[in-house]
Design a protein around this motif. Sequence first.
Motif, PDB file in Angstrom:
ATOM      1  N   LEU A 203      14.497  11.212 -14.909  1.00  0.00           N
ATOM      2  CA  LEU A 203      13.193  11.307 -14.274  1.00  0.00           C
ATOM      3  C   LEU A 203      12.244  12.149 -15.118  1.00  0.00           C
ATOM      4  CD1 LEU A 203      11.274  11.203 -11.691  1.00  0.00           C
ATOM      5  CD2 LEU A 203      12.354  13.379 -11.086  1.00  0.00           C
ATOM      6  N   VAL A 204      10.996  11.683 -15.232  1.00  0.00           N
ATOM      7  CA  VAL A 204       9.933  12.495 -15.816  1.00  0.00           C
ATOM      8  C   VAL A 204       8.987  12.960 -14.703  1.00  0.00           C
ATOM      9  CG1 VAL A 204       7.995  12.554 -17.416  1.00  0.00           C
ATOM     10  CG2 VAL A 204      10.078  11.296 -18.026  1.00  0.00           C
ATOM     11  N   ALA A 205       8.420  11.994 -13.973  1.00  0.00           N
ATOM     12  CA  ALA A 205       7.487  12.315 -12.903  1.00  0.00           C
ATOM     13  C   ALA A 205       7.301  11.111 -12.007  1.00  0.00           C
ATOM     14  CB  ALA A 205       6.135  12.756 -13.472  1.00  0.00           C
ATOM     15  N   THR A 206       6.988  11.382 -10.737  1.00  0.00           N
ATOM     16  CA  THR A 206       6.676  10.315  -9.798  1.00  0.00           C
ATOM     17  C   THR A 206       5.422  10.678  -9.016  1.00  0.00           C
ATOM     18  OG1 THR A 206       8.046  11.240  -8.030  1.00  0.00           O
ATOM     19  CG2 THR A 206       9.105   9.654  -9.513  1.00  0.00           C
ATOM     20  N   ILE A 207       4.783   9.652  -8.469  1.00  0.00           N
ATOM     21  CA  ILE A 207       3.602   9.861  -7.642  1.00  0.00           C
ATOM     22  C   ILE A 207       3.566   8.788  -6.572  1.00  0.00           C
ATOM     23  CG2 ILE A 207       2.141   8.529  -9.238  1.00  0.00           C
ATOM     24  CD1 ILE A 207      -0.168  10.492  -8.452  1.00  0.00           C
ATOM     25  N   THR A 208       3.334   9.218  -5.324  1.00  0.00           N
ATOM     26  CA  THR A 208       3.245   8.260  -4.238  1.00  0.00           C
ATOM     27  C   THR A 208       1.827   7.692  -4.156  1.00  0.00           C
ATOM     28  OG1 THR A 208       2.538   9.824  -2.544  1.00  0.00           O
ATOM     29  CG2 THR A 208       4.910   9.662  -2.961  1.00  0.00           C
ATOM     30  N   SER A 209       1.680   6.657  -3.355  1.00  0.00           N
ATOM     31  CA  SER A 209       0.356   6.064  -3.173  1.00  0.00           C
ATOM     32  C   SER A 209      -0.604   7.049  -2.510  1.00  0.00           C
ATOM     33  CB  SER A 209       0.468   4.776  -2.350  1.00  0.00           C
ATOM     34  OG  SER A 209       1.296   4.952  -1.222  1.00  0.00           O
ATOM     35  N   ALA A 210      -0.072   8.062  -1.831  1.00  0.00           N
ATOM     36  CA  ALA A 210      -0.920   9.092  -1.216  1.00  0.00           C
ATOM     37  C   ALA A 210      -1.234  10.222  -2.186  1.00  0.00           C
ATOM     38  CB  ALA A 210      -0.241   9.658   0.032  1.00  0.00           C
ATOM     39  N   GLY A 211      -0.601  10.207  -3.362  1.00  0.00           N
ATOM     40  CA  GLY A 211      -0.901  11.210  -4.377  1.00  0.00           C
ATOM     41  C   GLY A 211       0.080  12.360  -4.479  1.00  0.00           C
ATOM     42  N   THR A 212       1.149  12.309  -3.734  1.00  0.00           N
ATOM     43  CA  THR A 212       2.157  13.360  -3.835  1.00  0.00           C
ATOM     44  C   THR A 212       2.946  13.193  -5.129  1.00  0.00           C
ATOM     45  OG1 THR A 212       2.375  13.467  -1.438  1.00  0.00           O
ATOM     46  CG2 THR A 212       4.169  14.407  -2.747  1.00  0.00           C
ATOM     47  N   THR A 213       3.066  14.285  -5.885  1.00  0.00           N
ATOM     48  CA  THR A 213       3.710  14.218  -7.198  1.00  0.00           C
ATOM     49  C   THR A 213       5.012  15.010  -7.235  1.00  0.00           C
ATOM     50  OG1 THR A 213       2.434  16.113  -7.991  1.00  0.00           O
ATOM     51  CG2 THR A 213       1.512  13.928  -8.390  1.00  0.00           C
ATOM     52  N   ASN A 214       5.838  14.637  -8.192  1.00  0.00           N
ATOM     53  CA  ASN A 214       7.105  15.324  -8.430  1.00  0.00           C
ATOM     54  C   ASN A 214       7.359  15.270  -9.930  1.00  0.00           C
ATOM     55  OD1 ASN A 214       9.714  16.482  -7.768  1.00  0.00           O
ATOM     56  ND2 ASN A 214      10.589  14.504  -8.273  1.00  0.00           N
TER      57      ASN A 214
ATOM     58  N   SER B 213       0.812  -1.211   0.000  1.00  0.00           N
ATOM     59  CA  SER B 213       0.000   0.000   0.000  1.00  0.00           C
ATOM     60  C   SER B 213       0.843   1.257   0.000  1.00  0.00           C
ATOM     61  CB  SER B 213      -0.956   0.001   1.198  1.00  0.00           C
ATOM     62  OG  SER B 213      -0.214  -0.109   2.401  1.00  0.00           O
ATOM     63  N   GLY B 214       2.008   1.236   0.626  1.00  0.00           N
ATOM     64  CA  GLY B 214       2.894   2.390   0.623  1.00  0.00           C
ATOM     65  C   GLY B 214       3.936   2.234  -0.466  1.00  0.00           C
ATOM     66  N   ASN B 215       3.793   3.004  -1.541  1.00  0.00           N
ATOM     67  CA  ASN B 215       4.736   2.853  -2.640  1.00  0.00           C
ATOM     68  C   ASN B 215       4.800   4.136  -3.443  1.00  0.00           C
ATOM     69  OD1 ASN B 215       2.866   2.699  -5.141  1.00  0.00           O
ATOM     70  ND2 ASN B 215       1.992   1.145  -3.798  1.00  0.00           N
ATOM     71  N   VAL B 216       5.753   4.182  -4.320  1.00  0.00           N
ATOM     72  CA  VAL B 216       5.868   5.293  -5.257  1.00  0.00           C
ATOM     73  C   VAL B 216       6.038   4.691  -6.652  1.00  0.00           C
ATOM     74  CG1 VAL B 216       8.356   5.491  -4.833  1.00  0.00           C
ATOM     75  CG2 VAL B 216       7.128   7.385  -5.884  1.00  0.00           C
ATOM     76  N   MET B 217       5.312   5.246  -7.593  1.00  0.00           N
ATOM     77  CA  MET B 217       5.435   4.831  -8.993  1.00  0.00           C
ATOM     78  C   MET B 217       5.824   6.036  -9.825  1.00  0.00           C
ATOM     79  SD  MET B 217       2.253   2.158  -9.423  1.00  0.00           S
ATOM     80  CE  MET B 217       2.854   1.483 -10.977  1.00  0.00           C
ATOM     81  N   GLY B 218       6.488   5.782 -10.909  1.00  0.00           N
ATOM     82  CA  GLY B 218       6.945   6.919 -11.697  1.00  0.00           C
ATOM     83  C   GLY B 218       7.223   6.572 -13.138  1.00  0.00           C
ATOM     84  N   TRP B 219       7.522   7.629 -13.864  1.00  0.00           N
ATOM     85  CA  TRP B 219       7.910   7.505 -15.262  1.00  0.00           C
ATOM     86  C   TRP B 219       9.293   8.123 -15.446  1.00  0.00           C
ATOM     87  CZ3 TRP B 219       5.211   4.765 -18.768  1.00  0.00           C
ATOM     88  CH2 TRP B 219       3.878   4.468 -18.478  1.00  0.00           C
TER      89      TRP B 219
ATOM     90  N   PHE C 202       2.988  17.888 -18.644  1.00  0.00           N
ATOM     91  CA  PHE C 202       2.691  16.495 -18.311  1.00  0.00           C
ATOM     92  C   PHE C 202       1.986  16.420 -16.961  1.00  0.00           C
ATOM     93  CE2 PHE C 202       6.448  14.330 -20.768  1.00  0.00           C
ATOM     94  CZ  PHE C 202       6.077  15.020 -21.911  1.00  0.00           C
ATOM     95  N   THR C 203       1.092  15.437 -16.841  1.00  0.00           N
ATOM     96  CA  THR C 203       0.410  15.194 -15.571  1.00  0.00           C
ATOM     97  C   THR C 203       0.457  13.708 -15.248  1.00  0.00           C
ATOM     98  OG1 THR C 203      -1.113  17.045 -15.952  1.00  0.00           O
ATOM     99  CG2 THR C 203      -1.737  15.423 -14.293  1.00  0.00           C
TER     100      THR C 203
ATOM    101  N   VAL D 199      -0.720   3.528 -13.046  1.00  0.00           N
ATOM    102  CA  VAL D 199      -0.263   4.913 -13.082  1.00  0.00           C
ATOM    103  C   VAL D 199      -0.359   5.397 -14.526  1.00  0.00           C
ATOM    104  CG1 VAL D 199       2.170   4.285 -13.396  1.00  0.00           C
ATOM    105  CG2 VAL D 199       1.579   6.485 -12.404  1.00  0.00           C
ATOM    106  N   TYR D 200      -0.707   6.676 -14.676  1.00  0.00           N
ATOM    107  CA  TYR D 200      -0.888   7.276 -15.987  1.00  0.00           C
ATOM    108  C   TYR D 200       0.041   8.474 -16.146  1.00  0.00           C
ATOM    109  CZ  TYR D 200      -5.254   4.679 -15.434  1.00  0.00           C
ATOM    110  OH  TYR D 200      -6.182   3.699 -15.200  1.00  0.00           O
ATOM    111  N   LEU D 201       0.382   8.771 -17.387  1.00  0.00           N
ATOM    112  CA  LEU D 201       1.130   9.974 -17.702  1.00  0.00           C
ATOM    113  C   LEU D 201       0.449  10.648 -18.889  1.00  0.00           C
ATOM    114  CD1 LEU D 201       3.649  11.671 -16.910  1.00  0.00           C
ATOM    115  CD2 LEU D 201       4.829  10.526 -18.812  1.00  0.00           C
ATOM    116  N   GLN D 202      -0.243  11.741 -18.612  1.00  0.00           N
ATOM    117  CA  GLN D 202      -0.867  12.529 -19.677  1.00  0.00           C
ATOM    118  C   GLN D 202       0.161  13.525 -20.169  1.00  0.00           C
ATOM    119  OE1 GLN D 202      -3.996  12.316 -21.132  1.00  0.00           O
ATOM    120  NE2 GLN D 202      -3.188  13.834 -22.568  1.00  0.00           N
ATOM    121  N   MET D 203       0.482  13.442 -21.440  1.00  0.00           N
ATOM    122  CA  MET D 203       1.519  14.299 -22.023  1.00  0.00           C
ATOM    123  C   MET D 203       0.878  15.213 -23.058  1.00  0.00           C
ATOM    124  SD  MET D 203       4.600  11.515 -22.449  1.00  0.00           S
ATOM    125  CE  MET D 203       3.733  10.569 -23.685  1.00  0.00           C
ATOM    126  N   ASN D 204       0.912  16.501 -22.789  1.00  0.00           N
ATOM    127  CA  ASN D 204       0.358  17.504 -23.696  1.00  0.00           C
ATOM    128  C   ASN D 204       1.464  18.403 -24.225  1.00  0.00           C
ATOM    129  OD1 ASN D 204      -2.245  16.522 -23.073  1.00  0.00           O
ATOM    130  ND2 ASN D 204      -2.445  17.956 -21.362  1.00  0.00           N
TER     131      ASN D 204
END
Length: 117
Positions: free
Chosen positions: A47-58, A30-36, A67-68, A78-83
């Motif tokens: 690094l492009v972006a990361t997001i924790t399981s709590a929703g904190t982004t970088n 449950s406690g993790n970080v995923m990223g692109w 990008f979002t 996990v998703y990466l919206q690239m505009n």
Amino acid sequence: QVQLVGSGGGLVQPGGSLRLSCAASGSIFSGNVMGWYRQAPGKQRELVATITSAGTTNYADSVKGRFTISRDNAKNTVYLQMNSLKPEDTAVYYCNYRQFGASKITWGQGTQVTVSS
């Protein structure tokens, strides 16, 4: 053991958009970080972006505002919206997963994003 499967890459014109997805399966904590991350030819993976399981982004400065990163914890995805894509965004994009407090990082297989007219 965690497995990651990424998808959504392709060829897009400058100024266009793409959405990448990465689905995780296996022993997800449950406690993790995923990223692109991405790697362009002849360059190091960055690094492009990361997001924790709590929703904190970088985000990397180069993609802020364009990008979002988001995630659906119920789907372990996990998703990466690239505009406003630029030619310099061309790279192989890799998703990864790390459990909090652990050193092991799991990588997906990579998906190619090409921005070209």
